[in-house]
Write a protein that holds these residues in place. Structure first.
Motif, PDB file in Angstrom:
ATOM      1  N   GLY A   1      55.669  37.820  44.999  1.00  0.00           N
ATOM      2  CA  GLY A   1      55.776  37.611  43.564  1.00  0.00           C
ATOM      3  C   GLY A   1      54.916  38.567  42.761  1.00  0.00           C
ATOM      4  N   GLU A   2      54.550  39.693  43.363  1.00  0.00           N
ATOM      5  CA  GLU A   2      53.705  40.672  42.681  1.00  0.00           C
ATOM      6  C   GLU A   2      54.548  41.472  41.699  1.00  0.00           C
ATOM      7  N   ARG A   3      53.940  41.862  40.570  1.00  0.00           N
ATOM      8  CA  ARG A   3      54.674  42.570  39.536  1.00  0.00           C
ATOM      9  C   ARG A   3      53.877  43.756  38.993  1.00  0.00           C
ATOM     10  N   TRP A   4      54.612  44.790  38.628  1.00  0.00           N
ATOM     11  CA  TRP A   4      54.098  45.883  37.806  1.00  0.00           C
ATOM     12  C   TRP A   4      54.974  45.947  36.567  1.00  0.00           C
ATOM     13  N   ASP A   5      54.461  46.461  35.484  1.00  0.00           N
ATOM     14  CA  ASP A   5      55.282  46.566  34.277  1.00  0.00           C
ATOM     15  C   ASP A   5      56.478  47.484  34.527  1.00  0.00           C
ATOM     16  N   VAL A   6      56.208  48.608  35.163  1.00  0.00           N
ATOM     17  CA  VAL A   6      57.250  49.606  35.412  1.00  0.00           C
ATOM     18  C   VAL A   6      57.158  50.087  36.857  1.00  0.00           C
ATOM     19  N   VAL A   7      58.310  50.219  37.494  1.00  0.00           N
ATOM     20  CA  VAL A   7      58.389  50.869  38.803  1.00  0.00           C
ATOM     21  C   VAL A   7      59.059  52.217  38.599  1.00  0.00           C
ATOM     22  N   PHE A   8      58.427  53.275  39.090  1.00  0.00           N
ATOM     23  CA  PHE A   8      58.921  54.633  38.931  1.00  0.00           C
ATOM     24  C   PHE A   8      59.384  55.153  40.288  1.00  0.00           C
ATOM     25  N   LEU A   9      60.611  55.672  40.343  1.00  0.00           N
ATOM     26  CA  LEU A   9      61.179  56.216  41.571  1.00  0.00           C
ATOM     27  C   LEU A   9      61.619  57.653  41.335  1.00  0.00           C
ATOM     28  N   ASP A  10      61.186  58.527  42.207  1.00  0.00           N
ATOM     29  CA  ASP A  10      61.608  59.936  42.144  1.00  0.00           C
ATOM     30  C   ASP A  10      61.904  60.410  43.563  1.00  0.00           C
ATOM     31  N   PRO A  11      62.953  59.867  44.175  1.00  0.00           N
ATOM     32  CA  PRO A  11      63.246  60.208  45.569  1.00  0.00           C
ATOM     33  C   PRO A  11      63.775  61.621  45.719  1.00  0.00           C
ATOM     34  N   MET A  12      63.453  62.243  46.861  1.00  0.00           N
ATOM     35  CA  MET A  12      63.968  63.573  47.140  1.00  0.00           C
ATOM     36  C   MET A  12      65.339  63.472  47.786  1.00  0.00           C
TER      37      MET A  12
ATOM     38  N   ARG B   1      63.625  46.482  41.268  1.00  0.00           N
ATOM     39  CA  ARG B   1      63.967  45.682  40.087  1.00  0.00           C
ATOM     40  C   ARG B   1      63.405  44.266  40.182  1.00  0.00           C
ATOM     41  N   HIS B   2      63.081  43.826  41.388  1.00  0.00           N
ATOM     42  CA  HIS B   2      62.474  42.502  41.556  1.00  0.00           C
ATOM     43  C   HIS B   2      60.966  42.506  41.297  1.00  0.00           C
ATOM     44  N   VAL B   3      60.326  43.661  41.389  1.00  0.00           N
ATOM     45  CA  VAL B   3      58.874  43.697  41.141  1.00  0.00           C
ATOM     46  C   VAL B   3      58.541  44.331  39.789  1.00  0.00           C
ATOM     47  N   ALA B   4      59.558  44.767  39.055  1.00  0.00           N
ATOM     48  CA  ALA B   4      59.331  45.371  37.741  1.00  0.00           C
ATOM     49  C   ALA B   4      59.370  44.297  36.666  1.00  0.00           C
TER      50      ALA B   4
ATOM     51  N   THR C   1      66.497  67.496  34.181  1.00  0.00           N
ATOM     52  CA  THR C   1      66.368  66.184  34.812  1.00  0.00           C
ATOM     53  C   THR C   1      66.731  65.114  33.794  1.00  0.00           C
ATOM     54  N   ARG C   2      66.932  63.914  34.299  1.00  0.00           N
ATOM     55  CA  ARG C   2      67.160  62.772  33.420  1.00  0.00           C
ATOM     56  C   ARG C   2      66.397  61.584  33.999  1.00  0.00           C
ATOM     57  N   PHE C   3      66.189  60.575  33.184  1.00  0.00           N
ATOM     58  CA  PHE C   3      65.528  59.367  33.612  1.00  0.00           C
ATOM     59  C   PHE C   3      66.473  58.195  33.376  1.00  0.00           C
ATOM     60  N   ASP C   4      66.877  57.567  34.467  1.00  0.00           N
ATOM     61  CA  ASP C   4      67.763  56.387  34.411  1.00  0.00           C
ATOM     62  C   ASP C   4      66.894  55.139  34.430  1.00  0.00           C
ATOM     63  N   ALA C   5      67.098  54.259  33.491  1.00  0.00           N
ATOM     64  CA  ALA C   5      66.287  53.042  33.396  1.00  0.00           C
ATOM     65  C   ALA C   5      67.113  51.810  33.687  1.00  0.00           C
ATOM     66  N   TYR C   6      66.533  50.890  34.463  1.00  0.00           N
ATOM     67  CA  TYR C   6      67.209  49.653  34.864  1.00  0.00           C
ATOM     68  C   TYR C   6      66.341  48.468  34.480  1.00  0.00           C
ATOM     69  N   LEU C   7      66.959  47.427  33.987  1.00  0.00           N
ATOM     70  CA  LEU C   7      66.234  46.217  33.642  1.00  0.00           C
ATOM     71  C   LEU C   7      65.880  45.439  34.908  1.00  0.00           C
ATOM     72  N   PRO C   8      64.833  44.632  34.862  1.00  0.00           N
ATOM     73  CA  PRO C   8      64.396  43.894  36.067  1.00  0.00           C
ATOM     74  C   PRO C   8      65.366  42.790  36.456  1.00  0.00           C
ATOM     75  N   LEU C   9      65.208  42.322  37.673  1.00  0.00           N
ATOM     76  CA  LEU C   9      65.995  41.208  38.210  1.00  0.00           C
ATOM     77  C   LEU C   9      65.052  40.055  38.555  1.00  0.00           C
ATOM     78  N   GLY C  10      65.456  38.872  38.273  1.00  0.00           N
ATOM     79  CA  GLY C  10      64.726  37.701  38.715  1.00  0.00           C
ATOM     80  C   GLY C  10      63.369  37.512  38.089  1.00  0.00           C
ATOM     81  N   VAL C  11      63.188  38.006  36.884  1.00  0.00           N
ATOM     82  CA  VAL C  11      61.901  37.840  36.192  1.00  0.00           C
ATOM     83  C   VAL C  11      62.058  36.792  35.104  1.00  0.00           C
TER      84      VAL C  11
END
Length: 255
Positions: A167-178, A213-216, A245-255
């Motif tokens: 049940g740990e949360r951060w305000d934002v999760v940032f992903l930049d996969p190669m 999206r579950h921890v954001a 580049t672009r930044f795609d944003a997704y709303l959280p799940l289960g918060v």
């Protein structure tokens, strides 16, 4: 399997401790069958590729990081806008694919606290060395920025799944996969191409989106090349476009 080791010559005790902490082989000399090696060079840990002149290291106190901190545009930078930095709001951020920590440093320089997750031992060792040197910098601002950055050497998927379970949360999760496919990577300098080749693509990147999206608490932000497909094929809730580049944003799940 680690295909890169640390050359002992010139390395001090702190650097040798990094090799032990991240499970890196210690070599007396560069083996003929190893394409890459880590060296202690001019007070920093650097990655070298055989036959290439350039090296890769993490320098938060100088170079490109210092220039971007001073002249990069502050909270107006695309990554800062995508994360949601504005006014006095400084979110807690989980950078689950930290790499060389460049975006994490920018966000920490703006006052955000950032947890950096990096699974590859070479990338993690370079990050740890960069953070250690920043923490003792002569620049008070750099030391304060480093204090807002916490490195975790873990597989991102396992880390996210466990955090979600707690049940740990951060305000934002940032992903930049190669990207795993070389032809889909942006053109980079030879030394950076060597780094990407050694680290490899994040083949499990699609699997990161749902647990992220579950921890954001506020949003997940995914950094992508401008023409790249959506992560996991998922249409983002909103986007922040850029030139390359672009930044795609997704709303959280289960918060």
């Amino acid at each position: 399997m680690v295909s890169c080791g640390l050359i002992r010559e010139g390395a001090d005790s702190a650097v040798l401790a990094l090799a032990e902490a991240y499970g890196l082989p210690l070599w007396e000399s560069w083996p003929a069958d190893a394409d890459s090696a880590l060296f202690w060079q001019e007070g920093a840990l650097v990655l070298c590729r055989r036959g290439e002149k350039g090296v890769v290291g993490v320098d938060f106190a100088g170079g490109a990081s210092a220039h971007r901190r001073k002249f990069g545009g502050g909270a107006g930078q695309p990554v800062a806008r995508a994360i949601g930095v504005k006014g006095d709001y400084r979110p807690r951020i989980l950078d689950a694919t930290a790499g060389q920590g460049r975006d994490a440093f920018v966000l920490a320089s703006l006052g955000c606290s950032v947890t950096l997750v990096e699974r590859h031992p070479v990338a993690a060792a370079l990050l740890a060395d960069g953070l250690a040197r920043a923490a003792v910098s002569d620049d008070d601002a750099v030391r304060a920025i480093a204090a807002r950055m916490t490195l975790v050497h873990r597989d991102a998927l396992g880390f996210l799944q466990e955090a979600a379970g707690r049940g740990e949360r951060w305000d934002v999760v940032f992903l930049d996969p190669m990207f795993p496919e070389p032809d889909k990577r942006a053109k980079v300098k030879k030394e950076m191409a060597a780094f990407q080749t050694l680290i490899g693509g994040d083949r499990d990147a699609d699997a990161l989106l749902i647990p992220a999206r579950h921890v954001a608490g506020k949003r997940v932000v995914v950094k992508r090349p401008k023409l790249a497909p959506f992560l996991a094929g998922a249409q983002p809730s909103f986007q922040y476009p850029g030139e390359s580049t672009r930044f795609d944003a997704y709303l959280p799940l289960g918060v």
